[in-house]
Design a protein around this motif. Sequence first.
Motif, PDB file in Angstrom:
ATOM      1  N   VAL A  79       0.861  -1.178   0.000  1.00 18.45           N
ATOM      2  CA  VAL A  79       0.000   0.000   0.000  1.00 18.45           C
ATOM      3  C   VAL A  79       0.899   1.229   0.000  1.00 18.45           C
ATOM      4  CG1 VAL A  79      -1.832   1.240   1.213  1.00 18.45           C
ATOM      5  CG2 VAL A  79      -1.727  -1.258   1.329  1.00 18.45           C
ATOM      6  N   GLY A  80       0.636   2.150  -0.913  1.00 18.13           N
ATOM      7  CA  GLY A  80       1.454   3.348  -0.989  1.00 18.13           C
ATOM      8  C   GLY A  80       0.625   4.561  -1.335  1.00 18.13           C
ATOM      9  N   ASP A  81       1.198   5.710  -1.123  1.00 13.86           N
ATOM     10  CA  ASP A  81       0.541   6.962  -1.435  1.00 13.86           C
ATOM     11  C   ASP A  81       0.592   7.224  -2.934  1.00 13.86           C
ATOM     12  OD1 ASP A  81      -0.767   9.292  -0.960  1.00 13.86           O
ATOM     13  OD2 ASP A  81       0.878  10.304   0.069  1.00 13.86           O
TER      14      ASP A  81
ATOM     15  N   ILE B 131       3.113  -9.258  -6.445  1.00 13.75           N
ATOM     16  CA  ILE B 131       2.675  -8.436  -5.322  1.00 13.75           C
ATOM     17  C   ILE B 131       1.606  -7.484  -5.839  1.00 13.75           C
ATOM     18  CG2 ILE B 131       3.370  -6.733  -3.608  1.00 13.75           C
ATOM     19  CD1 ILE B 131       6.196  -7.948  -3.733  1.00 13.75           C
ATOM     20  N   THR B 132       0.481  -7.414  -5.128  1.00 10.03           N
ATOM     21  CA  THR B 132      -0.605  -6.520  -5.501  1.00 10.03           C
ATOM     22  C   THR B 132      -0.286  -5.110  -5.033  1.00 10.03           C
ATOM     23  OG1 THR B 132      -2.183  -8.329  -5.252  1.00 10.03           O
ATOM     24  CG2 THR B 132      -3.080  -6.104  -5.287  1.00 10.03           C
ATOM     25  N   ALA B 133      -0.374  -4.135  -5.936  1.00  7.41           N
ATOM     26  CA  ALA B 133      -0.126  -2.738  -5.585  1.00  7.41           C
ATOM     27  C   ALA B 133      -1.447  -2.054  -5.267  1.00  7.41           C
ATOM     28  CB  ALA B 133       0.558  -2.016  -6.737  1.00  7.41           C
ATOM     29  N   CYS B 134      -1.532  -1.460  -4.112  1.00  8.86           N
ATOM     30  CA  CYS B 134      -2.693  -0.661  -3.737  1.00  8.86           C
ATOM     31  C   CYS B 134      -2.220   0.786  -3.663  1.00  8.86           C
ATOM     32  CB  CYS B 134      -3.266  -1.123  -2.405  1.00  8.86           C
ATOM     33  SG  CYS B 134      -4.730  -0.192  -1.946  1.00  8.86           S
ATOM     34  N   ILE B 135      -2.103   1.393  -4.833  1.00  7.16           N
ATOM     35  CA  ILE B 135      -1.608   2.756  -4.959  1.00  7.16           C
ATOM     36  C   ILE B 135      -2.615   3.532  -5.801  1.00  7.16           C
ATOM     37  CG2 ILE B 135       0.270   4.200  -5.829  1.00  7.16           C
ATOM     38  CD1 ILE B 135       2.106   1.720  -5.519  1.00  7.16           C
ATOM     39  N   PRO B 136      -3.189   4.593  -5.263  1.00  9.78           N
ATOM     40  CA  PRO B 136      -4.157   5.352  -6.063  1.00  9.78           C
ATOM     41  C   PRO B 136      -3.461   6.037  -7.241  1.00  9.78           C
ATOM     42  CG  PRO B 136      -3.764   6.452  -3.973  1.00  9.78           C
ATOM     43  CD  PRO B 136      -3.021   5.162  -3.922  1.00  9.78           C
ATOM     44  N   PRO B 137      -4.140   6.174  -8.360  1.00 10.64           N
ATOM     45  CA  PRO B 137      -3.529   6.814  -9.532  1.00 10.64           C
ATOM     46  C   PRO B 137      -3.397   8.325  -9.341  1.00 10.64           C
ATOM     47  CG  PRO B 137      -5.799   6.245  -9.991  1.00 10.64           C
ATOM     48  CD  PRO B 137      -5.480   5.687  -8.635  1.00 10.64           C
ATOM     49  N   ARG B 138      -2.419   8.896 -10.020  1.00 11.36           N
ATOM     50  CA  ARG B 138      -2.283  10.344 -10.011  1.00 11.36           C
ATOM     51  C   ARG B 138      -3.508  10.964 -10.674  1.00 11.36           C
ATOM     52  NH1 ARG B 138       2.794   8.662 -12.051  1.00 11.36           N
ATOM     53  NH2 ARG B 138       1.941   9.154 -14.087  1.00 11.36           N
ATOM     54  N   LYS B 139      -3.815  12.161 -10.310  1.00 11.25           N
ATOM     55  CA  LYS B 139      -5.020  12.828 -10.834  1.00 11.25           C
ATOM     56  C   LYS B 139      -4.932  13.062 -12.335  1.00 11.25           C
ATOM     57  CE  LYS B 139      -6.692  14.515  -6.656  1.00 11.25           C
ATOM     58  NZ  LYS B 139      -7.933  14.100  -6.171  1.00 11.25           N
ATOM     59  N   ASN B 140      -3.727  13.288 -12.871  1.00  9.58           N
ATOM     60  CA  ASN B 140      -3.581  13.620 -14.287  1.00  9.58           C
ATOM     61  C   ASN B 140      -3.319  12.399 -15.162  1.00  9.58           C
ATOM     62  OD1 ASN B 140      -1.017  13.027 -13.467  1.00  9.58           O
ATOM     63  ND2 ASN B 140      -0.073  14.875 -14.286  1.00  9.58           N
TER      64      ASN B 140
ATOM     65  N   SER C  27      -7.135   0.422 -11.147  1.00 11.28           N
ATOM     66  CA  SER C  27      -8.008   0.314  -9.975  1.00 11.28           C
ATOM     67  C   SER C  27      -7.173  -0.011  -8.734  1.00 11.28           C
ATOM     68  CB  SER C  27      -9.059  -0.768 -10.203  1.00 11.28           C
ATOM     69  OG  SER C  27      -8.432  -2.013 -10.356  1.00 11.28           O
ATOM     70  N   TYR C  28      -7.718   0.317  -7.580  1.00 13.13           N
ATOM     71  CA  TYR C  28      -7.085  -0.014  -6.302  1.00 13.13           C
ATOM     72  C   TYR C  28      -8.181  -0.193  -5.269  1.00 13.13           C
ATOM     73  CZ  TYR C  28      -7.891   4.794  -4.769  1.00 13.13           C
ATOM     74  OH  TYR C  28      -8.474   5.975  -4.407  1.00 13.13           O
ATOM     75  N   ASN C  29      -7.863  -0.879  -4.198  1.00 13.02           N
ATOM     76  CA  ASN C  29      -8.819  -1.196  -3.144  1.00 13.02           C
ATOM     77  C   ASN C  29      -8.872  -0.032  -2.143  1.00 13.02           C
ATOM     78  OD1 ASN C  29     -10.184  -2.180  -0.905  1.00 13.02           O
ATOM     79  ND2 ASN C  29      -9.290  -4.223  -1.076  1.00 13.02           N
ATOM     80  N   TRP C  30      -9.934   0.762  -2.185  1.00 10.30           N
ATOM     81  CA  TRP C  30     -10.054   1.933  -1.322  1.00 10.30           C
ATOM     82  C   TRP C  30     -10.070   1.528   0.153  1.00 10.30           C
ATOM     83  CZ3 TRP C  30      -9.177   6.687  -0.465  1.00 10.30           C
ATOM     84  CH2 TRP C  30      -9.844   7.394   0.529  1.00 10.30           C
ATOM     85  N   ASN C  31     -10.727   0.449   0.504  1.00 12.68           N
ATOM     86  CA  ASN C  31     -10.769   0.011   1.903  1.00 12.68           C
ATOM     87  C   ASN C  31      -9.382  -0.373   2.416  1.00 12.68           C
ATOM     88  OD1 ASN C  31     -13.549   0.391   2.309  1.00 12.68           O
ATOM     89  ND2 ASN C  31     -13.981  -1.533   1.263  1.00 12.68           N
TER      90      ASN C  31
ATOM     91  N   LYS D 119      -5.986   1.874   5.288  1.00 15.71           N
ATOM     92  CA  LYS D 119      -5.081   1.367   6.333  1.00 15.71           C
ATOM     93  C   LYS D 119      -3.751   2.120   6.346  1.00 15.71           C
ATOM     94  CE  LYS D 119      -7.560  -2.405   7.277  1.00 15.71           C
ATOM     95  NZ  LYS D 119      -8.261  -2.566   8.485  1.00 15.71           N
ATOM     96  N   ARG D 120      -3.545   2.979   5.337  1.00 21.53           N
ATOM     97  CA  ARG D 120      -2.283   3.706   5.238  1.00 21.53           C
ATOM     98  C   ARG D 120      -2.059   4.656   6.418  1.00 21.53           C
ATOM     99  NH1 ARG D 120       0.503   7.705   3.322  1.00 21.53           N
ATOM    100  NH2 ARG D 120      -1.265   9.086   3.154  1.00 21.53           N
TER     101      ARG D 120
END
Length: 159
Positions: free
Chosen positions: A103-105, A122-131, A137-141, A145-146
């Motif tokens: 999980v990363g920013d 390894i599954t990456a749970c990193i939200p995409p940049r706005k641009n 996709s990423y798991n918001w729930n 936990k970040r």
Amino acid sequence: IRWSRLGVFDRIFVALTEQAGRSKRLVIDATHLKAHRTAASLLKKGFSRDIGRTKRGLNSKLHAVRDGQGRPIRFHLTAGQVSDFKGIDVLLAHLPVGTEEVVGDRVYDSNRIRRFLVERNITACIPPRKNQKSKPSYNWNLYKKRHLIENMFAKLKAW
């Protein structure tokens, strides 16, 4: 004699990370650490100071990986102006065996990091940049936990 020369910081980092157990979910992040006003007078000969100038003065940057329970796994200290990507390279190279999720920013959203994690299953749970045009996709729930790594940084700074 300075603590960095004596290896005090390295021993603190090792002691903190030895307390961590095995976890399949890891969280990565970095924070700035304000250097004392007299830190600029350190000798530059023979060792890295890991202190850099930023617009807010002298800083160091602490890159960290923590487990699913908020315990530190690995630390890496760089100068304050160093990019998060240079710090994450060191941390990703030493991920524990059995890691399933990272999980990363948003700052860690890059094709290179995502490829690195996919190559190791390894599954990456990193939200995409706005641009970004194509937003993975990423798991918001899971991303929520970040906050545990932010809590860890707050405890380290208060100590």
